[in-house]
Scaffold this motif. Sequence first.
Motif, mmCIF file in Angstrom:
data_model
loop_
_atom_site.group_PDB
_atom_site.id
_atom_site.type_symbol
_atom_site.label_atom_id
_atom_site.label_comp_id
_atom_site.label_asym_id
_atom_site.label_seq_id
_atom_site.Cartn_x
_atom_site.Cartn_y
_atom_site.Cartn_z
ATOM 1 N N VAL A 269 0.933 -1.301 -0.425
ATOM 2 C CA VAL A 269 0.236 0.275 0.026
ATOM 3 C C VAL A 269 0.888 1.386 -0.113
ATOM 4 O O VAL A 269 0.462 2.526 -1.055
ATOM 5 C CB VAL A 269 -0.870 0.019 1.096
ATOM 6 N N ARG A 273 0.602 4.281 -3.394
ATOM 7 C CA ARG A 273 -0.086 5.756 -2.810
ATOM 8 C C ARG A 273 1.324 6.388 -3.437
ATOM 9 O O ARG A 273 0.911 7.196 -3.784
ATOM 10 C CB ARG A 273 0.422 5.460 -1.987
ATOM 11 N N TYR A 274 3.023 5.375 -2.865
ATOM 12 C CA TYR A 274 4.225 6.554 -3.550
ATOM 13 C C TYR A 274 3.870 6.936 -5.286
ATOM 14 O O TYR A 274 4.586 7.981 -5.740
ATOM 15 C CB TYR A 274 5.325 5.962 -2.948
ATOM 16 N N THR A 278 -4.788 5.134 -7.195
ATOM 17 C CA THR A 278 -5.688 5.683 -6.099
ATOM 18 C C THR A 278 -6.191 4.561 -4.954
ATOM 19 O O THR A 278 -5.523 3.602 -5.536
ATOM 20 C CB THR A 278 -7.303 6.332 -7.244
ATOM 21 N N GLU A 279 -7.095 5.413 -4.335
ATOM 22 C CA GLU A 279 -6.978 4.560 -3.049
ATOM 23 C C GLU A 279 -7.756 3.197 -3.287
ATOM 24 O O GLU A 279 -8.038 1.935 -3.020
ATOM 25 C CB GLU A 279 -8.599 5.558 -1.198
ATOM 26 N N ILE A 282 -5.983 0.799 -5.242
ATOM 27 C CA ILE A 282 -5.371 -0.010 -4.359
ATOM 28 C C ILE A 282 -6.835 -0.840 -3.736
ATOM 29 O O ILE A 282 -5.578 -1.902 -3.395
ATOM 30 C CB ILE A 282 -4.817 0.867 -3.461
#
Length: 424
Positions: A269, A273-274, A278-279, A282
Amino acid sequence: MKVNQYLPSWLLGIRMRKSVKEIAAILESNSTSMEEVVQTAIDSGEVEKDSLFFALKGERVDGHQFLEEVAKKGGVAAVVSKAYQGKDFGLELIRVDDVNRALHFLAKEMFKETKGTVIGVTGTVGKTTTKEFLATVLGERFRVMKSEASLNSQVGLPLTILNGDLSAEVIVLEMGMSEKGELKRLVDIVHPHIGILTKLTLVHGNPLEEIAEEKCQLFTSKRMERAFLNEQTASFEPVQNLTIPKEWFDKAPGPFTESHLLEAVGAAVAIARYLGMTEKEIERGVQKLKPFDHRFEKIEKKGALFIDDSYNASPEAVKTALSNLPKGKRRIALLGAMKELGPFEVNSHREVAEHALPLVDHLLCVGKECLPMVDVFEKGGKPVELFHEKAEVASRLKELVQKEDVVLIKGSNSLKLWTLLEGV
């Protein structure tokens, strides 16, 4: 020939397509053959049509003895030592000073063609699971190439490169070591942009600080942008001395309850994100995660739950597995000897047994190294049995296990304890 028993024949992706002449030129050798190479192997059993074979010399076998088999299976060329004086069996022979160095050099030269983001994964516990989880999550946005199985060695990583899809947007590579300097040699082949350091535990008989120093060689890559580190590694001086940007990861929510699997989710995760995912992307990727082969796999047989965590074992990994056992009528642990602990062998087995004592109802041990574990359980008044050979424990396991029992199977990879499940 079985130099590397874990070399699969199913490495996927766009395979190398260069002529034997081009490869020979890269290796500073000579050939006029325009035959195209589409696969590379070091195991004659894995040779396919149009393969390039590297005749590595192992501790027990010499690849030069298998050239005839390579030719019969459709191989087109072999990289051999200049000292080899035998037959070519119709293969184009590329003669080099050192076959192993040639394997590394060809992989390094081929890898220069990559344009994708390279992620290196190292540590002593959880490398493969972290690599698999990361590749799955990143796959929701990117075209990903990854090391297959546990191909992380001085031979495995170059083969991954030569047989993989180097046009991928993200390349996730597991990187292991057993001796000082080995990780640095792998780094010099691929030069990762991002590095992941999982938990550090005793292995190969080396002190933890020395292990930390060697593992941190990952971050010497000339392209390294950021280090992602398991929070457990924060106390080690080599980690503290890193000058590149650092980001810590720990457990993250996911489709598991086991702490060590959630740590691998945390790494995936954080890097997703890095890389700008997008959430929602993920979350989709996390929902697809599942344990890798022999790594806390849950298997139901005859009403009992078996936890197959038998791929490998270190003191920390065994204790973590024990702490994450589900509830059952009885908890049975079948633990194989932990290998390559050197001077830490006796204390490590004793510490694992002390950790297991309040968590396990019945202990089965395989290997003389487990004697300290027997001593701890006998003094603690709990049933324990010692077996010197794997075959001896198979029948006992079958008669001991009852419905609603939970059985953990874990030990060093060389024991192949997962095979015991076949007879239950």
